[in-house]
Design an enzyme around this catalytic site. Structure first.
Site, PDB file in Angstrom:
ATOM      1  N   SER A 127       0.818  -1.216  -0.077  1.00 25.45           N
ATOM      2  CA  SER A 127       0.019   0.106   0.015  1.00 25.45           C
ATOM      3  C   SER A 127       0.827   1.113  -0.028  1.00 25.45           C
ATOM      4  CB  SER A 127      -1.096   0.105   1.155  1.00 25.45           C
ATOM      5  OG  SER A 127      -1.544   1.414   1.187  1.00 25.45           O
ATOM      6  N   LYS A 181      -4.562  -6.668   3.283  1.00 22.58           N
ATOM      7  CA  LYS A 181      -4.531  -5.838   2.234  1.00 22.58           C
ATOM      8  C   LYS A 181      -6.019  -5.491   1.527  1.00 22.58           C
ATOM      9  CE  LYS A 181      -3.171  -2.487  -0.417  1.00 22.58           C
ATOM     10  NZ  LYS A 181      -3.422  -2.365  -2.018  1.00 22.58           N
ATOM     11  N   HIS A 184      -7.686  -3.470   4.231  1.00 26.29           N
ATOM     12  CA  HIS A 184      -7.153  -2.376   4.217  1.00 26.29           C
ATOM     13  C   HIS A 184      -7.828  -1.386   3.189  1.00 26.29           C
ATOM     14  CE1 HIS A 184      -4.575   0.456   1.967  1.00 26.29           C
ATOM     15  NE2 HIS A 184      -3.791   0.597   3.045  1.00 26.29           N
ATOM     16  N   ASN A 185      -8.105  -1.913   2.047  1.00 24.83           N
ATOM     17  CA  ASN A 185      -8.727  -1.321   1.040  1.00 24.83           C
ATOM     18  C   ASN A 185     -10.385  -0.998   1.140  1.00 24.83           C
ATOM     19  OD1 ASN A 185      -6.319  -1.671  -0.423  1.00 24.83           O
ATOM     20  ND2 ASN A 185      -7.065  -1.929  -2.337  1.00 24.83           N
ATOM     21  N   GLU A 188     -10.276   1.674   3.667  1.00 28.58           N
ATOM     22  CA  GLU A 188      -9.947   3.034   2.676  1.00 28.58           C
ATOM     23  C   GLU A 188     -11.171   3.440   1.821  1.00 28.58           C
ATOM     24  OE1 GLU A 188      -6.404   2.360   0.050  1.00 28.58           O
ATOM     25  OE2 GLU A 188      -7.612   2.993  -1.795  1.00 28.58           O
TER      26      GLU A 188
HETATM   27  N1  LIG Z   1      -1.521   1.664  -8.782  1.00 32.32           N
HETATM   28  C1  LIG Z   1      -1.613   1.726  -7.182  1.00 32.32           C
HETATM   29  O1  LIG Z   1      -1.522   2.632  -6.327  1.00 32.32           O
HETATM   30  C2  LIG Z   1      -1.667   0.352  -6.765  1.00 32.32           C
HETATM   31  C3  LIG Z   1      -1.320   0.173  -5.370  1.00 32.32           C
HETATM   32  C4  LIG Z   1      -1.340  -1.065  -4.436  1.00 32.32           C
HETATM   33  C5  LIG Z   1      -1.300  -1.996  -5.181  1.00 32.32           C
HETATM   34  N2  LIG Z   1      -1.551  -2.003  -6.516  1.00 32.32           N
HETATM   35  C6  LIG Z   1      -1.471  -3.409  -7.367  1.00 32.32           C
HETATM   36  O2  LIG Z   1      -0.311  -3.549  -7.720  1.00 32.32           O
HETATM   37  C7  LIG Z   1      -0.403  -4.250  -9.132  1.00 32.32           C
HETATM   38  C8  LIG Z   1       0.308  -3.410 -10.076  1.00 32.32           C
HETATM   39  O3  LIG Z   1      -0.127  -2.090 -10.250  1.00 32.32           O
HETATM   40  P1  LIG Z   1      -0.060  -1.024 -11.343  1.00 32.32           P
HETATM   41  O4  LIG Z   1      -1.122   0.042 -11.142  1.00 32.32           O
HETATM   42  O5  LIG Z   1       1.463  -0.802 -11.362  1.00 32.32           O
HETATM   43  O6  LIG Z   1      -0.246  -1.773 -12.663  1.00 32.32           O
HETATM   44  P2  LIG Z   1      -1.530  -2.415 -13.436  1.00 32.32           P
HETATM   45  O7  LIG Z   1      -2.160  -1.525 -14.342  1.00 32.32           O
HETATM   46  O8  LIG Z   1      -2.380  -3.068 -12.434  1.00 32.32           O
HETATM   47  O9  LIG Z   1      -0.990  -3.656 -14.183  1.00 32.32           O
HETATM   48  C9  LIG Z   1      -0.035  -3.534 -15.422  1.00 32.32           C
HETATM   49  C10 LIG Z   1       0.872  -4.374 -15.438  1.00 32.32           C
HETATM   50  O10 LIG Z   1       0.527  -5.622 -15.443  1.00 32.32           O
HETATM   51  C11 LIG Z   1       1.358  -6.412 -16.634  1.00 32.32           C
HETATM   52  N3  LIG Z   1       0.509  -7.409 -17.158  1.00 32.32           N
HETATM   53  C12 LIG Z   1      -1.059  -7.330 -17.447  1.00 32.32           C
HETATM   54  N4  LIG Z   1      -1.320  -8.418 -17.976  1.00 32.32           N
HETATM   55  C13 LIG Z   1      -0.291  -9.229 -18.118  1.00 32.32           C
HETATM   56  C14 LIG Z   1      -0.263 -10.514 -18.616  1.00 32.32           C
HETATM   57  N5  LIG Z   1      -1.258 -11.131 -19.025  1.00 32.32           N
HETATM   58  N6  LIG Z   1       1.181 -11.052 -18.616  1.00 32.32           N
HETATM   59  C15 LIG Z   1       1.990 -10.294 -18.096  1.00 32.32           C
HETATM   60  N7  LIG Z   1       2.128  -9.107 -17.708  1.00 32.32           N
HETATM   61  C16 LIG Z   1       0.743  -8.651 -17.784  1.00 32.32           C
HETATM   62  C17 LIG Z   1       1.431  -5.076 -17.837  1.00 32.32           C
HETATM   63  O11 LIG Z   1       2.377  -5.456 -18.755  1.00 32.32           O
HETATM   64  P3  LIG Z   1       2.342  -4.715 -19.965  1.00 32.32           P
HETATM   65  O12 LIG Z   1       3.160  -3.407 -19.873  1.00 32.32           O
HETATM   66  O13 LIG Z   1       2.953  -5.665 -21.034  1.00 32.32           O
HETATM   67  O14 LIG Z   1       0.933  -4.237 -20.327  1.00 32.32           O
HETATM   68  C18 LIG Z   1       2.132  -3.938 -16.594  1.00 32.32           C
HETATM   69  O15 LIG Z   1       3.265  -4.247 -16.294  1.00 32.32           O
HETATM   70  C19 LIG Z   1      -1.726  -4.533  -9.334  1.00 32.32           C
HETATM   71  O16 LIG Z   1      -2.141  -5.697  -8.754  1.00 32.32           O
HETATM   72  C20 LIG Z   1      -2.467  -3.533  -8.525  1.00 32.32           C
HETATM   73  O17 LIG Z   1      -3.768  -3.689  -8.069  1.00 32.32           O
HETATM   74  C21 LIG Z   1      -1.466  -0.942  -7.302  1.00 32.32           C
END
Ligand SMILES: NC(=O)c1ccc[n+]([C@@H]2O[C@H](COP(=O)([O-])OP(=O)(O)OC[C@H]3O[C@@H](n4cnc5c(N)ncnc54)[C@H](OP(=O)(O)O)[C@@H]3O)[C@@H](O)[C@H]2O)c1
Length: 468
Positions: A127, A181, A184-185, A188
């Site tokens: 988070s 987590k 937590h959400n 949130e």
């Molecule tokens: N954003 C936030 O504030 C936040 C906070 C806490 C936790 N999270 C969690 O952390 C994780 C990453 O979040 P994010 O916001 O950085 O990105 P995201 O938009 O949730 O995911 C994008 C990433 O996943 C990859 N991806 C998607 N489908 C795929 C597949 N079939 N095979 C391989 N790679 C694949 C994408 O690769 P490509 O570039 O090739 O599309 C990219 O690197 C998620 O689970 C999210 O829920 C996010």
């Protein structure tokens, strides 16, 4: 050979990779779309020891054994896809850490499937968003203790640091980390919605400008309500759109999106039979917001007659602050109750006090009130329902007149306050000796012969209601 591998270079993965490298670890990175990895290397990576790989095999081979690979990919099927791609190249004893917002039941399944193959797996809640990932997130790893020990040092170093220690702990067995987590959400969602409802009263009843509301939020943030969400809210209020010079918040469409973690929390709470009305209503509020067109049309078809009352601005502002504190407490209390119930049901063995400690820094729900919650839990470790504490009761009773006044005032002005209402109703339900559930039981028995128990004698009863 590099020490840590990281897959998924979207916003979270990029920042986490930089954070890990800046703590002195060498990192191999991989992203499905190679251009994004190239872009990251060109624009974000400077002196850090980060090396990109463009095929999974060489990525895996670049890592020291036993390998430690963090996944920061989209939750759901992508996590399974990436695991399948990795498996042919992994050896027994290697570790995969899923740092995404995976559904906890998926994490339980993956732990079992990989255990059979000799691969260790941690489901780790992360988070703090982009800034947290870079400067120190709150980390909630769960799985086997052995798996945690393999990466404990690096996780403790990259986590947010507070006077209460690094914001990372071994949360518990199996999918405990992702469960915590998820809740937590859920919390949130509830706090965000409660702040939004208070904002609505400030702008529509007191008719204050975003700047004035920002001043009030900033003042609150210096007091008991001090928290990350209060801080960003006052900054949002004061932010002016570069293009139009207007307050940006006034220009944003009122449809709140969601990715599912709040809904999962509610679904899970319902399954476990633990009441979480504030968390549930926050999800409903986002769903309601999406019916913009209907809302616009319906608003035109009704006549709202507003009360002509003397507005005591100072009183309302003080009551709003108290109502928000009441609702924030109720939301945490409900969330912690779900976690403690899940800990028993799923045998997670979670230490609630530790959970509160690791939420103190880095994460979105970090707040001053966490210290108060920890004090309550310390009084009695078995206190799964925080309301059982004298401290909690006097905290809420001190504010009950304020939240009653604010929810009534909001209704007079036709303003929905789903989370404030449900926080109050949660408390009223919990302090009511006799709920009208006796009538529900009678109705169930009347139409379905579902039986009931009596207060004057032992046993299970059924009545032929009409025959008598
Ligand atoms: N954003 C936030 O504030 C936040 C906070 C806490 C936790 N999270 C969690 O952390 C994780 C990453 O979040 P994010 O916001 O950085 O990105 P995201 O938009 O949730 O995911 C994008 C990433 O996943 C990859 N991806 C998607 N489908 C795929 C597949 N079939 N095979 C391989 N790679 C694949 C994408 O690769 P490509 O570039 O090739 O599309 C990219 O690197 C998620 O689970 C999210 O829920 C996010």
């Amino acid at each position: 050979m590099n020490e840590i591998g990281l897959i998924g270079l979207a916003v979270m993965g990029q920042n986490l990779a930089l954070n890990i490298a800046r703590k002195g670890y060498s990192v191999s990175v991989f992203n499905r779309t190679p251009e994004k990895a190239q872009e990251f290397m060109q624009n974000k990576v400077k002196d850090e020891q980060i090396k990109p790989y463009y095929d999974i095999k060489s990525f895996v081979e670049s890592l020291k054994r036993p390998r430690k690979i963090i996944l920061m990919v989209k939750a759901g099927k992508p996590v399974d896809d990436v695991i399948q791609e990795l498996l042919p190249y992994l050896d027994k004893g290697d570790l995969i850490i899923d740092g995404g917002n995976s559904y906890f039941k998926d994490t339980s399944r993956r732990i079992k499937e990989l255990e059979e193959k000799g691969i260790l797996y941690l489901g780790m809640g992360v988070s703090g968003g982009e800034a947290g990932a870079l400067h120190g997130p709150s980390l909630m790893p769960g799985g086997t203790q052995d798996a945690y020990e393999m990466v404990k040092d690096v996780l403790l170093k990259i986590a947010a640091q507070t006077e209460a220690g690094p914001c990372c702990t071994y949360v518990g067995n199996d999918s405990a980390g992702h469960f915590v987590k998820m809740v937590h959400n859920g919390i949130e969602y509830a706090i965000m919605q409660a702040i939004a409802e208070v904002y609505d009263v400030l702008r529509k009843v007191l008719k204050l400008s975003p700047e004035e509301i920002g001043e009030i939020f900033e003042k609150w943030n210096n007091g008991e309500l001090n928290s990350f969400l209060m801080e960003i809210s006052y900054k949002i209020m004061k932010y002016k759109d570069k293009e139009t010079g207007k307050y940006l918040v006034d220009l944003i469409l009122d449809e709140a999106e969601q990715k599912g973690t709040g809904k999962w929390t509610s679904q899970t709470s319902l399954d476990l039979g633990i009441p979480t009305p504030s968390l549930n209503l926050a999800v409903e509020a986002r769903s309601l917001s999406f019916f913009k067109e209907e809302r616009v049309q319906l608003a035109k078809r009704v006549t709202k007659i507003y009360p002509e009352i003397d507005i005591d601005k100072e009183k309302i502002i003080k009551d709003l602050e108290n109502a928000l504190l009441f609702s924030v407490f109720a939301s945490f209390s409900q969330g912690l109750w779900v976690i403690s119930e899940a800990s028993k049901v799923f045998e997670y063995n979670i230490d609630l006090s530790e959970v509160l400690r690791i939420w103190k820094g880095g994460c979105i729900i970090r707040a001053k009130i966490l210290d108060f919650l920890r004090d309550i839990i310390k009084e009695n470790k078995e206190n799964v329902n925080l309301l059982n504490s004298e401290k909690a009761l006097s905290f809420l009773m001190d504010k009950i007149d304020s939240i009653k006044y604010i929810t009534n005032l909001a209704k007079d002005f036709y303003l929905p306050t789903l989370v404030l209402n449900s926080s109050l109703d949660y408390f009223l339900s919990m302090i009511e000796e006799n709920l009208p559930a006796n009538l529900i039981q009678a109705q169930r028995d009347f139409f379905g012969a579902h039986t009931y128990r009596r207060i004057d004698k032992e046993g299970i009863f059924h009545t032929e209601w009409e025959a008598e």
